[in-house]
Design an enzyme around this catalytic site. Structure first.
Site, PDB file in Angstrom:
ATOM      1  CB  SER A  50      -0.975  -0.105   1.340  1.00  0.00           C
ATOM      2  OG  SER A  50      -0.006   0.279   2.370  1.00  0.00           O
ATOM      3  CG  ASP A  82      -3.764  -2.919  -1.478  1.00  0.00           C
ATOM      4  OD1 ASP A  82      -4.883  -3.157  -2.265  1.00  0.00           O
ATOM      5  OD2 ASP A  82      -3.774  -3.031  -0.299  1.00  0.00           O
ATOM      6  CG  HIS A 213     -10.078  -4.880  -2.551  1.00  0.00           C
ATOM      7  ND1 HIS A 213      -9.031  -4.001  -1.995  1.00  0.00           N
ATOM      8  CD2 HIS A 213      -9.950  -4.983  -3.763  1.00  0.00           C
ATOM      9  CE1 HIS A 213      -8.175  -3.831  -3.191  1.00  0.00           C
ATOM     10  NE2 HIS A 213      -8.732  -4.528  -4.180  1.00  0.00           N
ATOM     11  N   GLY A 214     -10.758  -6.647   1.421  1.00  0.00           N
ATOM     12  CA  GLY A 214     -11.472  -6.804   2.545  1.00  0.00           C
ATOM     13  C   GLY A 214     -11.956  -8.257   2.990  1.00  0.00           C
TER      14      GLY A 214
HETATM   15  P1  13P Z   1      -8.456  -6.903   5.043  1.00  0.00           P
HETATM   16  O1  13P Z   1      -8.565  -5.694   5.788  1.00  0.00           O
HETATM   17  O2  13P Z   1      -9.821  -7.651   5.402  1.00  0.00           O
HETATM   18  O3  13P Z   1      -7.366  -7.912   5.376  1.00  0.00           O
HETATM   19  O4  13P Z   1      -8.569  -6.416   3.550  1.00  0.00           O
HETATM   20  C1  13P Z   1      -7.399  -6.087   2.867  1.00  0.00           C
HETATM   21  C2  13P Z   1      -7.208  -5.576   1.375  1.00  0.00           C
HETATM   22  O5  13P Z   1      -8.524  -5.579   0.814  1.00  0.00           O
HETATM   23  C3  13P Z   1      -6.155  -4.805   1.159  1.00  0.00           C
HETATM   24  O6  13P Z   1      -6.467  -4.154  -0.054  1.00  0.00           O
HETATM   25  O1  G3H Z   2      -6.896  -2.023   1.838  1.00  0.00           O
HETATM   26  C1  G3H Z   2      -5.705  -1.730   2.882  1.00  0.00           C
HETATM   27  C2  G3H Z   2      -4.787  -2.517   3.322  1.00  0.00           C
HETATM   28  O2  G3H Z   2      -5.338  -3.312   4.521  1.00  0.00           O
HETATM   29  C3  G3H Z   2      -3.705  -1.500   3.660  1.00  0.00           C
HETATM   30  O3  G3H Z   2      -3.533  -0.843   4.657  1.00  0.00           O
HETATM   31  O4  G3H Z   2      -3.233   1.290   3.819  1.00  0.00           O
HETATM   32  O5  G3H Z   2      -2.734   0.538   6.362  1.00  0.00           O
HETATM   33  O6  G3H Z   2      -1.207  -0.209   4.779  1.00  0.00           O
HETATM   34  P1  G3H Z   2      -2.516   0.314   4.915  1.00  0.00           P
HETATM   35 ZN    ZN Z   3      -8.515  -3.190  -0.287  1.00  0.00          ZN
END
Ligand code: 13P
Ligand code: G3H
Ligand code: ZN
Length: 311
Positions: A50, A82, A213-214
């Site tokens: 990220s 990401d 995601h998520g």
């Molecule tokens: P989680 O918070 O469910 O692990 O999702 C991560 C994610 O979507 C990163 O892009």
């Molecule tokens: O979707 C988000 C990811 O969990 C990344 O999280 O932006 O805190 O690194 P972050």
């Molecule tokens: Zn995400």
């Protein structure tokens, strides 16, 4: 083995009815835990970074750690940005050797999302890099931006063909009820995902890779470990694993997991330090944390994603 894009991975995953794990990485122990599990299970991998991870650990450090993992594992690994939010961030990652980027224009209007995504796709494809776009908006916290459940929105299947055709994206993240972070569903309610939306998207985009995601399950064992060792997390509820397996058997080719890595690491470190209050060598508590990540990832590869033996 070199860094690869996700193109071949997704083609095989779609045909084989499984999904590739996309795990967020922030430091050496997380990268080692994930890649050691993938090596032992011979699983293809996406390691995603990220903008927060890039700020925390530095682009070059993360790239060099991932290059080291490729040497150690001999696996096909894709390095993915990401939630890129600007053209400039995506360009910087492409120029810096990433093989895949996400441009997340999900907070923009449909037209603005198309324009931004198209610009990133043109630059990425000129450089042999693939692009993930997003339609619909997940709730939760990412990069310190909090999206409330009221401001989140499901993907509208009627928009997906126009979005994919106008932008040229290689994969599409959709919103079907998952959210970022550890608090995905209201305590006491039954977790629910809109598989009807996924089915409709699949019908309109046959053979096209979809991203979820998520997708952390918020492993209860680690939440318990945190709370029994000085933590105070409220009721945390994730996506049930059987739902992820179902999504993986459908058009979902990439499943994003970050929170479960964080919980595994923090739970294990809290427990270790509570049991060994006089220890202060970081290697002593990072070693079991890395091992916990490895075993958790192994479970996901085999029992949730079904991508073991597919490298
Ligand atoms: P989680 O918070 O469910 O692990 O999702 C991560 C994610 O979507 C990163 O892009
Ligand atoms: O979707 C988000 C990811 O969990 C990344 O999280 O932006 O805190 O690194 P972050
Ligand atoms: Zn995400």
């Amino acid at each position: 083995m070199a860094l690869v894009t996700s193109k071949e991975m997704f083609r095989k995953a779609y045909e084989g009815g499984y999904a590739i794990g996309a795990f967020n990485v922030n430091n050496m122990e997380i990268i080692q835990g994930i890649t050691e599990a993938a090596k032992e299970e011979q699983a293809p991998l996406i390691l995603q970074v990220s903008s927060g991870a890039r700020k925390y650990a530095n682009h070059t450090y993360l790239m060099k750690l991932i290059e080291a993992a490729i040497i150690e594992t001999d696996l096909p690994i894709c390095v993915h940005l990401d939630h890129g939010d600007t053209f400039e961030l995506c360009k910087s990652c492409i120029d810096g050797g990433f093989t895949s980027v996400m441009i997340d224009g999900s907070h923009l209007s449909f037209e603005e999302n198309i324009a931004l995504t198209k610009r990133v796709v043109e630059y990425a494809h000129d450089h042999g890099v693939v692009v993930e776009g997003e339609l619909g908006r997940l709730a939760g916290v990412e990069d310190e931006i909090k999206v409330s459940h009221e401001d989140s929105s499901y993907t509208d299947p009627e928009q997906v063909q126009e979005f994919v055709n106008s932008t040229g994206v290689d994969s599409l993240a959709i919103a079907i009820g998952t959210s970022h972070g550890a608090y995905k569903f209201k305590p006491g309610t039954q977790p629910r995902l809109r598989f009807d939306i996924l089915e409709e998207v699949e019908r309109r985009l046959p053979g096209f890779p979809i991203v979820l995601h998520g997708a952390s399950s918020v492993v209860p064992e680690f939440v318990k470990m945190i709370n029994e060792n000085g933590g105070a997390m409220p009721d945390a509820i994730g996506v049930p694993e059987y739902m992820l397996r179902r999504a993986a058997s459908m058009a979902v080719c990439k499943i994003n997991i970050d929170s479960d890595l964080r919980l595994a690491m923090t739970g294990t470190i809290r427990k270790y330090l509570a049991e060994n209050p006089s220890h202060f060598d970081p290697r002593q508590y990072l070693k079991p944390a890395r091992q916990a990540i490895k075993e958790m990832v192994r479970h996901k590869l085999i029992d949730v994603l079904g991508c073991n033996g597919r490298a």
